[in-house]
Design a protein around this motif. Structure first.
Motif, PDB file in Angstrom:
ATOM      1  N   HIS A   1       0.818  -1.221   0.000  1.00 44.03           N
ATOM      2  CA  HIS A   1       0.000   0.000   0.000  1.00 44.03           C
ATOM      3  C   HIS A   1       0.846   1.263   0.000  1.00 44.03           C
ATOM      4  O   HIS A   1       0.481   2.245  -0.643  1.00 44.03           O
ATOM      5  CB  HIS A   1      -0.968  -0.037   1.186  1.00 44.03           C
TER       6      HIS A   1
ATOM      7  N   GLN B   1       1.894   1.788  -3.588  1.00 40.92           N
ATOM      8  CA  GLN B   1       0.834   2.216  -4.495  1.00 40.92           C
ATOM      9  C   GLN B   1       0.796   3.737  -4.587  1.00 40.92           C
ATOM     10  O   GLN B   1       0.753   4.310  -5.672  1.00 40.92           O
ATOM     11  CB  GLN B   1      -0.524   1.686  -4.008  1.00 40.92           C
TER      12      GLN B   1
ATOM     13  N   ARG C   1      -4.436   3.119   6.456  1.00 44.67           N
ATOM     14  CA  ARG C   1      -4.070   1.797   5.955  1.00 44.67           C
ATOM     15  C   ARG C   1      -5.229   0.845   6.240  1.00 44.67           C
ATOM     16  O   ARG C   1      -6.037   1.108   7.139  1.00 44.67           O
ATOM     17  CB  ARG C   1      -2.787   1.281   6.635  1.00 44.67           C
TER      18      ARG C   1
ATOM     19  N   TYR D   1      -4.313  -6.635   6.294  1.00 45.31           N
ATOM     20  CA  TYR D   1      -3.779  -6.814   4.944  1.00 45.31           C
ATOM     21  C   TYR D   1      -3.212  -8.221   4.861  1.00 45.31           C
ATOM     22  O   TYR D   1      -2.196  -8.526   5.481  1.00 45.31           O
ATOM     23  CB  TYR D   1      -2.716  -5.755   4.638  1.00 45.31           C
TER      24      TYR D   1
ATOM     25  N   TYR E   1     -10.299   0.874   0.099  1.00 42.95           N
ATOM     26  CA  TYR E   1      -9.989   0.315  -1.218  1.00 42.95           C
ATOM     27  C   TYR E   1     -10.741   1.044  -2.330  1.00 42.95           C
ATOM     28  O   TYR E   1     -10.229   1.169  -3.449  1.00 42.95           O
ATOM     29  CB  TYR E   1     -10.323  -1.178  -1.236  1.00 42.95           C
TER      30      TYR E   1
ATOM     31  N   LEU F   1      -8.800   4.174  -3.010  1.00 36.57           N
ATOM     32  CA  LEU F   1      -7.594   3.818  -3.752  1.00 36.57           C
ATOM     33  C   LEU F   1      -7.919   3.463  -5.202  1.00 36.57           C
ATOM     34  O   LEU F   1      -7.219   3.893  -6.134  1.00 36.57           O
ATOM     35  CB  LEU F   1      -6.894   2.642  -3.067  1.00 36.57           C
TER      36      LEU F   1
END
Length: 328
Positions: free
Chosen positions: A150, A153, A183, A187, A278, A281
């Motif tokens: 992450h 990204q 975050r 994950y 998400y 993102l």
């Protein structure tokens, strides 16, 4: 093919172009009763497309024996004296692609809303099953770099945007800052497709809906599979009972976004309480990807059409970041 011991030895070979583009050319290969599909970079594609082809091959080969609907791995060739580029052969899929039926589902999904709902659930199930693949056990431990996924990204795509930047995008600073400061709740690395949507799957003929194969693995990697889920649903209409002309498929009578997300969670075993992260993102990243196309559009009408879509996506990412109740 003969030297590799593949079926059809002695039979005449027939080829048929299925599709061609800047990334790959795809041909149907027939020898007697045996059919497969050849995937190869076009002659003038950059040299790194050969390594991309090998990456795709590794993924579909690793999927053999799993529950994930996929094309079977038939053979791969790195000897450029054969066809000039690295290529691989995969099993022929007997089915249909939503891209062949833009905005009009084939029968019986055109007239049966209950059957049509199954297309959405099967789409979600495909990546749910993909997220459960033992990627280490199947030799994909070096396919990606899951550690720091992450963090990279944000760094990677902001750097990419800076290189292609041709205009300011309202909301980008807000969304970027929010992504840096948040975050996911958890994950769990897994195999992901990278561009998961109706355009990159095939279905079996007839009802009930059955996913035949996930295809086009150019962006496949080991990362966070829930980004695939967000990529799939980031543009899902709020009201699937109303006509929606914005997409390339007819979303009327589809289940709601919450319903397909719940199905993903049930099959994958992953919690989805942090889906908003998400979604921010996915919208943010897609805006940057489409902006690249817009900046090099020239006379290409399709790429020009990304012009108004990109700011809308970025504003949507920023608005969700500012209103979500998600906290990491």
């Amino acid at each position: 093919m003969d030297e590799s011991g593949l079926p059809g030895k002695g039979e005449p070979l027939r080829t048929r172009l299925l599709s061609g583009g800047t990334q790959n050319e795809i041909y149907e290969i027939t020898r007697g009763e045996h059919r497969c599909v050849l995937r190869i970079p076009p002659e003038h594609a950059p040299p790194d497309r050969d390594s991309g082809i090998l990456r795709e091959w590794r993924i579909i080969e690793a999927l053999d024996g799993t529950e994930v609907p996929h094309t079977s791995a038939v053979g791969v060739c790195t000897d450029k004296s054969v066809l000039g580029r690295t290529f691989y052969l995969m099993g022929f899929v007997d089915g249909w692609s939503p891209m062949d039926h833009r905005r009009v589902w084939p029968a019986p999904f055109d007239a049966d809303p209950a059957a049509r709902a199954g297309l959405a659930y099967q789409l979600a199930e495909g990546i749910a099953l993909l997220s459960k693949v033992d990627w280490r056990g199947r030799g994909l431990h070096d396919l990606g770099r899951p550690d720091g996924f992450h963090e990279r990204q944000v760094t990677r795509w902001t750097g990419f945007f800076d290189r292609i930047k041709g205009r300011e995008l309202d909301g980008m600073d807000t969304a970027t800052r929010w992504l840096r400061e948040h975050r996911p709740l958890d994950y769990i690395p897994g195999l992901m497709h990278g561009d998961y949507q109706f355009a990159n799957v095939m279905y079996r003929d007839g009802a009930p809906a059955r996913l035949a194969a996930i295809v086009d693995w150019e962006m496949g990697t080991v990362g966070d599979p829930k980004l695939d889920l967000a990529w799939m649903v980031q543009g899902w209409p709020e009201d699937t009972s109303a006509p929606d002309e914005s997409g390339y498929v007819d979303m009327r009578d589809m289940p709601s976004r919450d319903q397909v997300v719940a199905h993903y969670a049930e099959v994958s075993g992953r919690q989805v309480d942090d889906l908003d992260y998400y979604l921010v993102l996915a919208k943010w990243k897609l805006a940057i990807v489409l902006e690249q196309g817009f900046q090099r559009a020239g006379d290409d009408v399709k790429l020009q059409s990304f012009g108004p879509i990109v700011p809308e996506l970025m504003r949507s990412a920023a608005e969700l970041a500012e209103t979500t109740g998600y906290t990491s």
